[in-house]
Design a protein around this motif. Structure first.
Motif, PDB file in Angstrom:
ATOM      1  N   UNK A  49      34.316  36.745  34.366  1.00  7.15           N
ATOM      2  CA  UNK A  49      33.989  37.666  33.284  1.00  7.15           C
ATOM      3  C   UNK A  49      34.058  36.975  31.928  1.00  7.15           C
ATOM      4  N   UNK A  50      35.092  36.186  31.717  1.00 10.56           N
ATOM      5  CA  UNK A  50      35.248  35.474  30.447  1.00 10.56           C
ATOM      6  C   UNK A  50      34.110  34.476  30.255  1.00 10.56           C
ATOM      7  N   UNK A  51      33.706  33.814  31.329  1.00  8.98           N
ATOM      8  CA  UNK A  51      32.658  32.804  31.241  1.00  8.98           C
ATOM      9  C   UNK A  51      31.339  33.390  30.743  1.00  8.98           C
ATOM     10  N   UNK A  52      31.047  34.610  31.148  1.00  9.17           N
ATOM     11  CA  UNK A  52      29.779  35.228  30.749  1.00  9.17           C
ATOM     12  C   UNK A  52      29.721  35.525  29.251  1.00  9.17           C
ATOM     13  N   UNK A  53      30.880  35.598  28.617  1.00 10.75           N
ATOM     14  CA  UNK A  53      30.923  35.953  27.199  1.00 10.75           C
ATOM     15  C   UNK A  53      31.222  34.765  26.298  1.00 10.75           C
ATOM     16  N   UNK A  54      31.546  33.627  26.874  1.00 10.23           N
ATOM     17  CA  UNK A  54      31.994  32.496  26.075  1.00 10.23           C
ATOM     18  C   UNK A  54      30.843  31.579  25.693  1.00 10.23           C
ATOM     19  N   UNK A  55      30.936  30.993  24.510  1.00  4.93           N
ATOM     20  CA  UNK A  55      29.965  29.981  24.083  1.00  4.93           C
ATOM     21  C   UNK A  55      30.299  28.625  24.672  1.00  4.93           C
ATOM     22  N   UNK A  56      31.427  28.514  25.329  1.00  3.98           N
ATOM     23  CA  UNK A  56      31.870  27.260  25.931  1.00  3.98           C
ATOM     24  C   UNK A  56      31.512  27.241  27.416  1.00  3.98           C
ATOM     25  N   UNK A  57      31.153  26.078  27.928  1.00  3.48           N
ATOM     26  CA  UNK A  57      30.879  25.945  29.352  1.00  3.48           C
ATOM     27  C   UNK A  57      32.177  26.160  30.127  1.00  3.48           C
ATOM     28  N   UNK A  58      32.168  27.103  31.042  1.00  5.98           N
ATOM     29  CA  UNK A  58      33.344  27.424  31.849  1.00  5.98           C
ATOM     30  C   UNK A  58      32.962  27.313  33.315  1.00  5.98           C
ATOM     31  N   UNK A  59      33.743  26.544  34.058  1.00  7.00           N
ATOM     32  CA  UNK A  59      33.492  26.396  35.486  1.00  7.00           C
ATOM     33  C   UNK A  59      34.740  26.788  36.264  1.00  7.00           C
ATOM     34  N   UNK A  60      34.503  27.152  37.511  1.00  9.51           N
ATOM     35  CA  UNK A  60      35.596  27.583  38.384  1.00  9.51           C
ATOM     36  C   UNK A  60      35.526  26.860  39.712  1.00  9.51           C
ATOM     37  N   UNK A  61      36.653  26.303  40.125  1.00  2.32           N
ATOM     38  CA  UNK A  61      36.802  25.769  41.479  1.00  2.32           C
ATOM     39  C   UNK A  61      37.978  26.504  42.106  1.00  2.32           C
ATOM     40  N   UNK A  62      37.657  27.487  42.952  1.00  2.00           N
ATOM     41  CA  UNK A  62      38.726  28.256  43.605  1.00  2.00           C
ATOM     42  C   UNK A  62      39.035  27.631  44.955  1.00  2.00           C
ATOM     43  N   UNK A  63      40.318  27.377  45.192  1.00  2.23           N
ATOM     44  CA  UNK A  63      40.741  26.723  46.434  1.00  2.23           C
ATOM     45  C   UNK A  63      41.378  27.751  47.365  1.00  2.23           C
ATOM     46  N   UNK A  64      40.752  27.962  48.497  1.00  2.00           N
ATOM     47  CA  UNK A  64      41.325  28.877  49.478  1.00  2.00           C
ATOM     48  C   UNK A  64      42.538  28.267  50.157  1.00  2.00           C
ATOM     49  N   UNK A  65      42.544  26.929  50.238  1.00  3.96           N
ATOM     50  CA  UNK A  65      43.696  26.214  50.797  1.00  3.96           C
ATOM     51  C   UNK A  65      44.259  25.316  49.702  1.00  3.96           C
ATOM     52  N   UNK A  66      45.245  25.785  48.972  1.00  6.74           N
ATOM     53  CA  UNK A  66      45.764  25.039  47.821  1.00  6.74           C
ATOM     54  C   UNK A  66      46.651  23.864  48.217  1.00  6.74           C
ATOM     55  N   UNK A  67      46.049  22.833  48.805  1.00  9.61           N
ATOM     56  CA  UNK A  67      46.815  21.681  49.257  1.00  9.61           C
ATOM     57  C   UNK A  67      47.358  20.906  48.061  1.00  9.61           C
ATOM     58  N   UNK A  68      48.649  20.532  48.157  1.00 11.44           N
ATOM     59  CA  UNK A  68      49.268  19.765  47.089  1.00 11.44           C
ATOM     60  C   UNK A  68      49.760  20.588  45.924  1.00 11.44           C
ATOM     61  N   UNK A  69      49.643  21.914  46.013  1.00 11.48           N
ATOM     62  CA  UNK A  69      50.137  22.766  44.933  1.00 11.48           C
ATOM     63  C   UNK A  69      49.430  22.494  43.620  1.00 11.48           C
TER      64      UNK A  69
END
Length: 382
Positions: A49-69
């Protein structure tokens, strides 16, 4: 100058909008932010939601298996920054205790001093750790940093705050494949494993904007384990447990013989007890970070460990019998010598078979990271 800000997040939704707003205000147009998210709540949707409103490039990498914390999340972000061709990757927390307005100063300092890493330090110059919650956390932070500098006096000689999570890395200067991310203190991992030109920039550690701190006693224990592993490697705690097991083995052997047991029966009993004890200790203190990587159940690991150690103990017992019956009258001395010979075999078997990490899929390219950009289209952020 191409810059990617790497923000590892775990349930930090209420902080995302303010963080992106302040980063966008502080950084030039070609900068972008990458959230490496391990959240179990609605944080990914907030980022979208924030990305759609921001003038800054925003990317997301969601990890389903958060290896290494958290450390593993940072390494994923650094790898993505390298693939994207960024010159700098800036790592910071998502709770706004690290001021976004300081990012340009970190980058300027790194370029001016031709540094590989710029550490934002709470303990140099005008820096301050006031945002830490209470004197106990401040004391723990200082003591932990002192311990780290004591264990790595050369690598950390120019670093007053190895515990910080706020720093800039010139991409390509760190071999990310050599890192073994665990816990929260990835900067310590970077500096301990790689010779880097390091400078510091003071900063004031702020109050958390929203949410609750993720710090806990268990994190402290993992930090101590991380320090130990970095300094001495995995072999040393394995050797320590092996040494304790050897002492226990010999003590049980001597005790049972004193009770009138035949030495061969006593050897079998002492071997079985120490095999089980050593497995439990190794599972917790030596290979704890690989339990999930191995992809096997605790029962399977125990079975593999017990089978190998049992076979090794059987062979060792037969050798003991053969040697004692023909030459040496003191089974304790022979047993001790055979235990030392078997040590390296056990370590190699456990590292390469019982806890061998599964092969991973190819790392995602930067194009595979969800491009939740704002008004700037892909390809225009260079």
């Amino acid at each position: 100058m191409s810059v990617i800000v790497v923000v590892p997040t775990f349930n930090e939704g209420p902080n995302v909008a303010e963080l992106v707003r302040r980063l966008a205000a502080a950084l030039p147009e070609h900068a972008s932010v990458l959230f490496v998210d391990d959240s179990t709540d609605d944080t990914p949707h907030v980022i979208e939601s924030v990305a759609q409103k921001s003038s800054m490039v925003v990317r997301l990498l969601h990890r389903d298996r958060p290896e290494g914390g958290l450390s593993g999340a940072v390494v994923e972000g650094l790898r993505a920054a390298e693939v994207a061709g960024a010159r700098w990757a800036v790592v910071m927390d998502g709770d706004l205790q690290h001021p976004p307005e300081l990012v340009p100063a970190l980058l300027a300092r790194g370029d001016a001093d031709a540094a590989d890493v710029v550490v934002a330090s709470r303990y140099t110059g005008s820096g301050d750790a006031g945002g830490l919650d209470g004197w106990k956390r401040r004391l723990v932070s200082k003591a932990s940093g002192l311990l780290a500098r004591s264990m790595f006096p050369v690598r950390l000689r120019n670093v007053t705050d190895p515990m910080t999570g706020f720093f800039a890395v010139r991409t390509g200067r760190v071999d990310l494949g050599t890192l073994q991310p665990r816990g929260f203190k990835i900067l310590l991992e970077l500096l301990a494993r790689t010779r880097l030109a390091v400078v510091e920039e003071p900063f004031v550690f702020g109050e958390r904007f929203a949410g609750e701190s993720k710090a806990s006693f268990s994190n402290g224990l993992r930090y101590v384990q991380q320090l130990w592993a970095l300094r001495f490697g995995r072999l040393s705690p394995f050797a320590l447990i092996g040494a304790l097991g050897a002492v226990l083995n010999l003590a049980i052997l001597a005790g049972l013989q004193a009770l009138g047991w035949h030495y061969l029966t006593a050897v079998i009993a002492s071997n079985l007890l120490t095999i089980a004890t050593n497995f439990l200790l190794q599972e917790r203190f030596v290979f704890g970070d690989l339990r999930g990587e191995a992809g096997s159940s605790a029962w399977r690991r125990f079975t593999q460990s017990f089978a190998f150690n049992g076979t090794e103990a059987l062979v060792r017992t037969l050798l003991l019998w053969w040697i004692v019956e023909r030459a040496v009258p003191h089974p304790e001395l022979v047993q001790a010598a055979l235990i030392l010979i078997a040590f390296l075999l056990r370590f190699v078997f456990h590292a390469q078979v019982v806890y061998r990490p599964r092969r991973t899929a190819p790392q995602p390219t930067f194009d595979d990271v969800a491009p939740l950009r704002g008004l700037v289209p892909d390809g225009d952020d260079e």
